[in-house]
Design a protein around this motif. Sequence first.
Motif, PDB file in Angstrom:
ATOM      1  N   ARG A  26      90.625  -8.983  44.357  1.00  0.00           N
ATOM      2  CA  ARG A  26      89.378  -8.608  45.043  1.00  0.00           C
ATOM      3  C   ARG A  26      89.232  -9.303  46.398  1.00  0.00           C
ATOM      4  NH1 ARG A  26      84.975  -6.377  42.355  1.00  0.00           N
ATOM      5  NH2 ARG A  26      85.593  -5.316  40.478  1.00  0.00           N
ATOM      6  N   GLN A  27      90.390  -9.556  47.051  1.00  0.00           N
ATOM      7  CA  GLN A  27      90.327 -10.280  48.330  1.00  0.00           C
ATOM      8  C   GLN A  27      89.608  -9.482  49.421  1.00  0.00           C
ATOM      9  OE1 GLN A  27      94.472 -11.156  48.946  1.00  0.00           O
ATOM     10  NE2 GLN A  27      94.935  -9.241  49.999  1.00  0.00           N
ATOM     11  N   ALA A  28      89.613  -8.153  49.286  1.00  0.00           N
ATOM     12  CA  ALA A  28      88.836  -7.323  50.206  1.00  0.00           C
ATOM     13  C   ALA A  28      87.464  -7.159  49.575  1.00  0.00           C
ATOM     14  CB  ALA A  28      89.519  -5.969  50.385  1.00  0.00           C
ATOM     15  N   ARG A  30      83.108  -8.915  48.975  1.00  0.00           N
ATOM     16  CA  ARG A  30      81.777  -9.262  49.465  1.00  0.00           C
ATOM     17  C   ARG A  30      81.609 -10.676  49.997  1.00  0.00           C
ATOM     18  NH1 ARG A  30      79.202  -7.454  44.062  1.00  0.00           N
ATOM     19  NH2 ARG A  30      81.208  -8.330  43.519  1.00  0.00           N
ATOM     20  N   PHE A  35      83.362  -7.395  55.857  1.00  0.00           N
ATOM     21  CA  PHE A  35      83.232  -6.401  54.780  1.00  0.00           C
ATOM     22  C   PHE A  35      81.760  -5.992  54.630  1.00  0.00           C
ATOM     23  CE2 PHE A  35      82.296  -5.359  50.367  1.00  0.00           C
ATOM     24  CZ  PHE A  35      83.287  -4.444  50.035  1.00  0.00           C
ATOM     25  N   LYS A  39      79.832  -2.416  54.522  1.00  0.00           N
ATOM     26  CA  LYS A  39      79.094  -2.078  53.304  1.00  0.00           C
ATOM     27  C   LYS A  39      77.673  -1.618  53.645  1.00  0.00           C
ATOM     28  CE  LYS A  39      77.412  -4.291  49.084  1.00  0.00           C
ATOM     29  NZ  LYS A  39      77.807  -3.668  47.837  1.00  0.00           N
ATOM     30  N   PHE A  44      79.781   3.018  48.670  1.00  0.00           N
ATOM     31  CA  PHE A  44      81.037   2.536  48.101  1.00  0.00           C
ATOM     32  C   PHE A  44      82.155   3.574  48.128  1.00  0.00           C
ATOM     33  CE2 PHE A  44      83.960   1.684  44.609  1.00  0.00           C
ATOM     34  CZ  PHE A  44      84.420   0.462  45.020  1.00  0.00           C
ATOM     35  N   ARG A  47      83.591   4.391  51.471  1.00  0.00           N
ATOM     36  CA  ARG A  47      84.560   3.369  51.913  1.00  0.00           C
ATOM     37  C   ARG A  47      85.928   3.610  51.269  1.00  0.00           C
ATOM     38  NH1 ARG A  47      81.808  -1.602  49.947  1.00  0.00           N
ATOM     39  NH2 ARG A  47      80.030  -0.287  49.451  1.00  0.00           N
ATOM     40  N   SER A  74      90.146   0.076  47.122  1.00  0.00           N
ATOM     41  CA  SER A  74      89.870   1.271  46.334  1.00  0.00           C
ATOM     42  C   SER A  74      89.157   0.800  45.080  1.00  0.00           C
ATOM     43  CB  SER A  74      91.188   1.982  45.986  1.00  0.00           C
ATOM     44  OG  SER A  74      90.934   3.182  45.298  1.00  0.00           O
ATOM     45  N   ASP A  75      89.208   1.550  44.023  1.00  0.00           N
ATOM     46  CA  ASP A  75      88.633   1.087  42.762  1.00  0.00           C
ATOM     47  C   ASP A  75      89.387   1.722  41.608  1.00  0.00           C
ATOM     48  OD1 ASP A  75      86.071  -0.571  41.979  1.00  0.00           O
ATOM     49  OD2 ASP A  75      86.335   0.980  40.463  1.00  0.00           O
ATOM     50  N   TYR A 152      84.899   2.049  30.466  1.00  0.00           N
ATOM     51  CA  TYR A 152      83.833   2.576  31.333  1.00  0.00           C
ATOM     52  C   TYR A 152      83.481   4.004  30.976  1.00  0.00           C
ATOM     53  CZ  TYR A 152      84.139  -1.617  34.143  1.00  0.00           C
ATOM     54  OH  TYR A 152      84.102  -2.921  34.551  1.00  0.00           O
ATOM     55  N   PHE A 205      95.390  -3.462  36.125  1.00  0.00           N
ATOM     56  CA  PHE A 205      94.290  -4.357  35.761  1.00  0.00           C
ATOM     57  C   PHE A 205      93.798  -4.014  34.362  1.00  0.00           C
ATOM     58  CE2 PHE A 205      92.969  -6.695  39.588  1.00  0.00           C
ATOM     59  CZ  PHE A 205      93.560  -5.984  40.614  1.00  0.00           C
ATOM     60  N   SER A 207      91.306  -5.470  32.672  1.00  0.00           N
ATOM     61  CA  SER A 207      90.212  -6.449  32.762  1.00  0.00           C
ATOM     62  C   SER A 207      89.528  -6.682  31.429  1.00  0.00           C
ATOM     63  CB  SER A 207      89.189  -5.982  33.790  1.00  0.00           C
ATOM     64  OG  SER A 207      89.828  -5.788  35.032  1.00  0.00           O
ATOM     65  N   HIS A 319      90.781 -14.135  38.066  1.00  0.00           N
ATOM     66  CA  HIS A 319      90.065 -12.853  38.095  1.00  0.00           C
ATOM     67  C   HIS A 319      89.583 -12.699  39.524  1.00  0.00           C
ATOM     68  CE1 HIS A 319      87.109  -9.947  35.787  1.00  0.00           C
ATOM     69  NE2 HIS A 319      88.084  -9.314  36.408  1.00  0.00           N
TER      70      HIS A 319
HETATM   71  O1  CP3 Z   1      91.284  -6.495  45.085  1.00  0.00           O
HETATM   72  C1  CP3 Z   1      90.881  -5.912  46.114  1.00  0.00           C
HETATM   73  O2  CP3 Z   1      90.486  -6.510  47.111  1.00  0.00           O
HETATM   74  C2  CP3 Z   1      90.953  -4.401  46.169  1.00  0.00           C
HETATM   75  C3  CP3 Z   1      89.741  -3.749  45.791  1.00  0.00           C
HETATM   76  C4  CP3 Z   1      89.277  -3.597  44.365  1.00  0.00           C
HETATM   77  C5  CP3 Z   1      87.948  -3.203  44.075  1.00  0.00           C
HETATM   78  N1  CP3 Z   1      87.844  -2.978  42.750  1.00  0.00           N
HETATM   79  C6  CP3 Z   1      86.881  -3.032  45.090  1.00  0.00           C
HETATM   80  C7  CP3 Z   1      85.475  -3.114  44.652  1.00  0.00           C
HETATM   81  C8  CP3 Z   1      89.956  -3.679  43.149  1.00  0.00           C
HETATM   82  C9  CP3 Z   1      91.375  -4.109  42.860  1.00  0.00           C
HETATM   83  C10 CP3 Z   1      89.037  -3.267  42.139  1.00  0.00           C
HETATM   84  C11 CP3 Z   1      89.407  -3.161  40.717  1.00  0.00           C
HETATM   85  C12 CP3 Z   1      88.347  -3.028  39.712  1.00  0.00           C
HETATM   86  N2  CP3 Z   1      87.195  -2.277  39.783  1.00  0.00           N
HETATM   87  C13 CP3 Z   1      88.407  -3.609  38.434  1.00  0.00           C
HETATM   88  C14 CP3 Z   1      89.546  -4.429  37.903  1.00  0.00           C
HETATM   89  C15 CP3 Z   1      89.530  -5.807  38.429  1.00  0.00           C
HETATM   90  C16 CP3 Z   1      88.412  -6.648  37.902  1.00  0.00           C
HETATM   91  O3  CP3 Z   1      87.695  -7.210  38.729  1.00  0.00           O
HETATM   92  O4  CP3 Z   1      88.307  -6.786  36.673  1.00  0.00           O
HETATM   93  C17 CP3 Z   1      87.232  -3.238  37.742  1.00  0.00           C
HETATM   94  C18 CP3 Z   1      86.841  -3.651  36.337  1.00  0.00           C
HETATM   95  C19 CP3 Z   1      86.495  -2.389  38.607  1.00  0.00           C
HETATM   96  C20 CP3 Z   1      85.214  -1.695  38.327  1.00  0.00           C
HETATM   97  C21 CP3 Z   1      84.161  -2.113  39.256  1.00  0.00           C
HETATM   98  N3  CP3 Z   1      84.095  -1.759  40.586  1.00  0.00           N
HETATM   99  C22 CP3 Z   1      83.037  -2.897  38.971  1.00  0.00           C
HETATM  100  C23 CP3 Z   1      82.754  -3.523  37.614  1.00  0.00           C
HETATM  101  C24 CP3 Z   1      82.283  -2.993  40.135  1.00  0.00           C
HETATM  102  C25 CP3 Z   1      80.894  -3.539  40.295  1.00  0.00           C
HETATM  103  C26 CP3 Z   1      80.754  -4.973  40.079  1.00  0.00           C
HETATM  104  C27 CP3 Z   1      80.967  -5.705  41.352  1.00  0.00           C
HETATM  105  O5  CP3 Z   1      81.881  -6.525  41.416  1.00  0.00           O
HETATM  106  O6  CP3 Z   1      80.162  -5.439  42.262  1.00  0.00           O
HETATM  107  C28 CP3 Z   1      82.997  -2.325  41.155  1.00  0.00           C
HETATM  108  C29 CP3 Z   1      82.606  -2.203  42.568  1.00  0.00           C
HETATM  109  C30 CP3 Z   1      83.568  -2.760  43.551  1.00  0.00           C
HETATM  110  N4  CP3 Z   1      84.895  -2.484  43.582  1.00  0.00           N
HETATM  111  C31 CP3 Z   1      83.236  -3.612  44.644  1.00  0.00           C
HETATM  112  C32 CP3 Z   1      84.437  -3.831  45.344  1.00  0.00           C
HETATM  113  C33 CP3 Z   1      84.621  -4.624  46.595  1.00  0.00           C
HETATM  114  C34 CP3 Z   1      81.841  -4.153  44.980  1.00  0.00           C
HETATM  115  C35 CP3 Z   1      80.850  -3.107  45.327  1.00  0.00           C
HETATM  116  C36 CP3 Z   1      80.786  -2.703  46.782  1.00  0.00           C
HETATM  117  O7  CP3 Z   1      81.614  -3.131  47.604  1.00  0.00           O
HETATM  118  O8  CP3 Z   1      79.871  -1.925  47.124  1.00  0.00           O
END
Ligand code: CP3
Length: 342
Positions: A26-28, A30, A35, A39, A44, A47, A74-75, A152, A205, A207, A319
């Motif tokens: 999640r280096q990219a 909040r 970023f 945002k 989302f 993006r 991405s997600d 999910y 992942f 998770s 994580h």
């Molecule tokens: O790693 C990176 O920098 C690449 C980007 C990335 C995101 N999601 C961006 C994101 C990656 C690799 C993910 C994977 C992801 N998404 C996982 C597996 C990794 C983990 O953390 O367990 C899961 C379970 C998700 C599902 C998901 N997406 C959740 C639970 C949430 C909301 C909770 C939160 O952290 O806010 C997201 C949203 C999300 N995905 C954000 C980002 C940067 C934050 C919301 C936003 O930017 O508006």
Amino acid sequence: MMIKNDLFLRALKGETVDRPPVWMMRQAGRYLPEFMELKKKYDFFTRCQQPELASEITVQPIRRYGMDAAILFSDILVIPQAMNIEVEMKPDFGPYLPNPIRNLNDVNNVIIPDVNDALGYVMEGIKATKEKLNNEVPLIGFAGSPWTILCYCVQGQGSKNFDKAKEFCFTNPVAAHILLQKITDTTIAYLKAKVIAGVNAVQIFDSWGGMLSPVDYQEFSWQYINQIIEALKEDAPVIAFGKGCWFALDEMSKSNASALGVDWTITAKNARYLTGGNITLQGNFDPTRLFSPPAEIKKMVTQMINEFGKDKYIVNLGHGILPNVPLDNAKAFIDAVKEYNA
Ligand code: CP3
């Protein structure tokens, strides 16, 4: 194409290196002000869907800190979206699926899409990112594990225990396995397309794998992850990250994964012991420890490298990085690795 900094790819091959590579899950995200600027302007999935935005967000942390690998912004939930399952990202709430899957009929309505069609924007995002990276560092592509995606799809939102997802699997295993196989088939096609588009490695992942007992993990998660690994092994190195899945490390280490990701609830010594000492490991700094003072972070990172060993090791968090981590603390984490002397 030759990548200038190939430390990450060399660690995945198990080659001897001067220091381990480093990136952060999640280096990219909040904790970065640049970023947060984007945002504010774009929701989302916009993006994720606009190649210019996705590639810009992907390279932001690289420009600021110089990690040894980039991970595409991405997600994991773009997969269920492409399979005709509605997914919303609600501000301050997280993922929300208004029509969760609860029975065989719901499962039968799930489609296996043409990934280049439904997820073509991801491939465009990869190409745009490769141009921006200019072969400086490798690019990681990713997908959620089938089990974590099912969590999910069935629960409909995040959860502390994913009870509805587990109940579905245990009361309707036939439907659960049909859904898991559909997600697996889609994910294999998706990751292969990502490799063709230009990613240099992929991470799966899982998770929420740690929500399952060791026996259920084999049935509902690992066998599907292993299918993905087997399908991708000739295309690109595969990293399998299972949060809370230390109980499965022995089995995972016998797979064709190039590396295994571990969280902070296991010692380096036990992780090496359980994996037989041969496979590359990735992890496992407690993300909340990034709130410690920078000097302490540096000391702990150096100690972590000493414990895992500099070879067959990729420094990462256990994580994703948390919002509100001070910029200097994230920098201390990366710098400690770059300054490491064996
Ligand atoms: O790693 C990176 O920098 C690449 C980007 C990335 C995101 N999601 C961006 C994101 C990656 C690799 C993910 C994977 C992801 N998404 C996982 C597996 C990794 C983990 O953390 O367990 C899961 C379970 C998700 C599902 C998901 N997406 C959740 C639970 C949430 C909301 C909770 C939160 O952290 O806010 C997201 C949203 C999300 N995905 C954000 C980002 C940067 C934050 C919301 C936003 O930017 O508006």
